[in-house]
Enzyme design. Structure first.
Site: not given
Length: 370
Positions: A89, A304, A264, A187, A92
Site C-alpha cells: 500500500d 486450523c 485486505d 476514488q 494514501g
C-alpha cells in the site's frame, strides 16, 4: 502478472492471478503485515492458514527507515522470509488517518513524522521508488482518501488530484522499468458521477488491475454496496479488482457477489488479539465468562492448529491472563477462518452453488455477527 477469469456467476468471479512468485486463486484475502510481519505469527504459520499473498505497507516501512536495510537483503520477500506474492500500500489511507499532521498539495504530501516530528515529503514518484526498492509484486499508486461524509465539490477536487497523481505514478513506475504490476485506485466518495469519471480516466491511463478505495470510512453498508454494484460492471473483465481495507466476513461476501477479486483488512488479526473469534455460526468473544469451563473446540468445522489442539476454556484462560500465546492461537484461527471462507466462495462458483452458499452463511450467522 497475468489474470485469468475462470468463471462468472451473476457478477461474482472466480479467477487466477499468475505471478513470477506463484499463483493466487481468487477471490483472495490478504492479511495485513504492516511492518513486514503479520502480528505474532511467523511467515510459515501464515502460509499454513492458506494465505497466498500478504499486504505490507510501504509508507510505514519507509517511515521506519527500513528501506536501506531491506535492500541489503535483496527485497522485502527475503527480509521477511515470505516468498509468495506481496502487495504494498502506498500510504494514501495512512495519510488520511494522520490528517492533523499533513498538508496535501499538488506536488505531494508534506507531513510531520508521527514518531519523531521531523518534516517529511512524499510524492507519487517517491512512492513508486520506495515500492520498487521493496520488490513489491503489486504496487499501488499514491492517492488521497476522502472522509465520510464529504461534499461533492471537495470529493471532486480530491478525486481529480488523485487522477493526476495516478498519471505521475504510472509514468515513474515505467521509468523505473518495473516489471511487476501497478494498480490504479478509484476514488470519488459516495458520488456515482465522480466514481464514473475516476474509472474512465484510470482505464484510459491503463493499469494492471483496479482497486476501489475510499470505502469503509464510516459510510452505511448500503452505500458501499451501491457503489460496488455501480463500479464493478464498468471495469475490464480481464483485470483483477481489489476492494481496499474491507472487512468483516459479510463484507467480503457482499463485495465478492458484486465482482470483487481481492480483499485486505486488519479485522481478523486485530480482532483475534482482542479475543473476538470468527466461527461457522458467527463470533465467539472468548473472554466472556461462559467459556471458562467450555472444553469443546473453538469451531468443530475448522481444521486450523488452534481448533485441532485447544479448547475454548484454554483460549479463555490465555486471554484472561494476557498471554502472548493466546494472541497467536487466536490469530491463526481467524486467518484460517478467512482463508476457508475464500476457498468456500471459490468452490461455490466452481459448483454453481453461490446463491445457496450466501443464504446458508446468513442463516448460520444472522444472530451472532456485530
Amino acid at each position: 502478472m497475468k489474470y485469468q477469469l475462470l468463471k462468472n456467476c451473476a457478477g461474482a468471479r472466480r479467477g487466477r492471478i499468475q505471478f513470477d512468485r506463484g499463483v493466487v486463486e481468487t477471490p483472495a484475502f490478504m492479511p495485513v503485515g504492516t511492518y513486514g510481519t503479520v502480528k505474532s505469527l511467523t511467515t510459515e504459520e501464515v502460509k499454513d492458514t492458506g494465505t497466498q499473498m500478504i499486504l505490507c505497507n510501504a509508507f510505514h516501512l519507509w517511515l521506519r527507515s527500513e528501506q536501506e536495510i531491506i535492500k541489503l537483503h535483496g527485497d522485502l520477500h527475503h527480509f521477511m522470509h515470505w516468498y509468495g506474492p506481496i502487495i504494498t500500500d502506498s500510504g494514501g489511507f495512512q495519510i488520511f488517518s494522520i490528517s492533523n499532521l499533513n498538508k496535501i498539495t499538488e506536488a505531494g504530501v508534506y507531513f510531520r513524522h508521527p514518531i519523531n516530528g521531523s518534516a517529511i515529503f512524499l510524492s507519487p514518484e517517491k512512492s513508486m521508488e520506495i515500492q520498487y526498492d521493496l520488490g513489491s509484486d503489486i504496487v499501488m499508486v499514491l492517492d488521497e482518501c476522502t472522509p465520510y461524509p464529504v461534499q461533492w465539490d471537495e470529493a471532486k477536487k480530491s478525486m481529480v488530484m488523485s487522477l493526476r497523481w495516478s498519471e505521475r505514478s504510472h509514468k515513474r513506475f515505467h521509468e523505473l522499468k518495473n516489471n511487476n504490476a501497478l494498480f490504479g485506485i478509484i476514488q470519488g466518495g459516495m458520488y456515482k458521477d465522480l466514481r464514473d469519471l475516476s474509472v474512465k480516466k484510470l482505464i484510459e491511463i491503463g493499469f494492471d488491475g483496479y482497486a476501489i478505495g475510499g470505502l469503509s470510512v464510516g459510510e452505511p453498508k448500503e452505500n458501499m454496496h451501491h457503489i460496488l454494484a455501480h463500479i464493478c460492471p464498468q471495469l475490464p473483465e480481464d483485470k483483477p479488482r481489489y476492494l481496499m481495507g474491507v472487512g468483516k466476513p459479510e463484507d467480503l461476501i457482499e463485495g465478492w457477489r458484486r465482482g470483487i477479486d481481492m480483499f485486505d483488512c486488519v479485522i481478523p488479526t486485530r480482532n483475534a488479539r482482542n479475543g473476538h473469534l470468527f466461527v461457522t455460526n458467527g463470533v465467539v468473544k472468548i473472554r466472556n465468562a461462559k467459556y471458562k469451563y467450555d472444553i469443546t473446540s473453538l469451531d468443530i468445522y475448522c481444521d486450523c492448529y488452534t481448533c485441532c489442539n485447544y479448547s475454548r476454556a484454554y483460549l479463555h484462560h490465555l486471554s484472561r491472563c494476557n498471554e502472548i500465546l493466546g494472541a497467536r492461537l487466536n490469530t491463526i484461527h481467524n486467518l484460517r477462518y478467512y482463508q476457508r471462507l475464500m476457498a468456500d466462495l471459490r468452490d461455490a462458483i466452481d459448483t454453481g452453488t453461490s446463491q445457496y452458499f450466501i443464504e446458508e452463511f446468513y442463516n448460520k450467522t444472522r444472530n451472532s455477527y456485530y
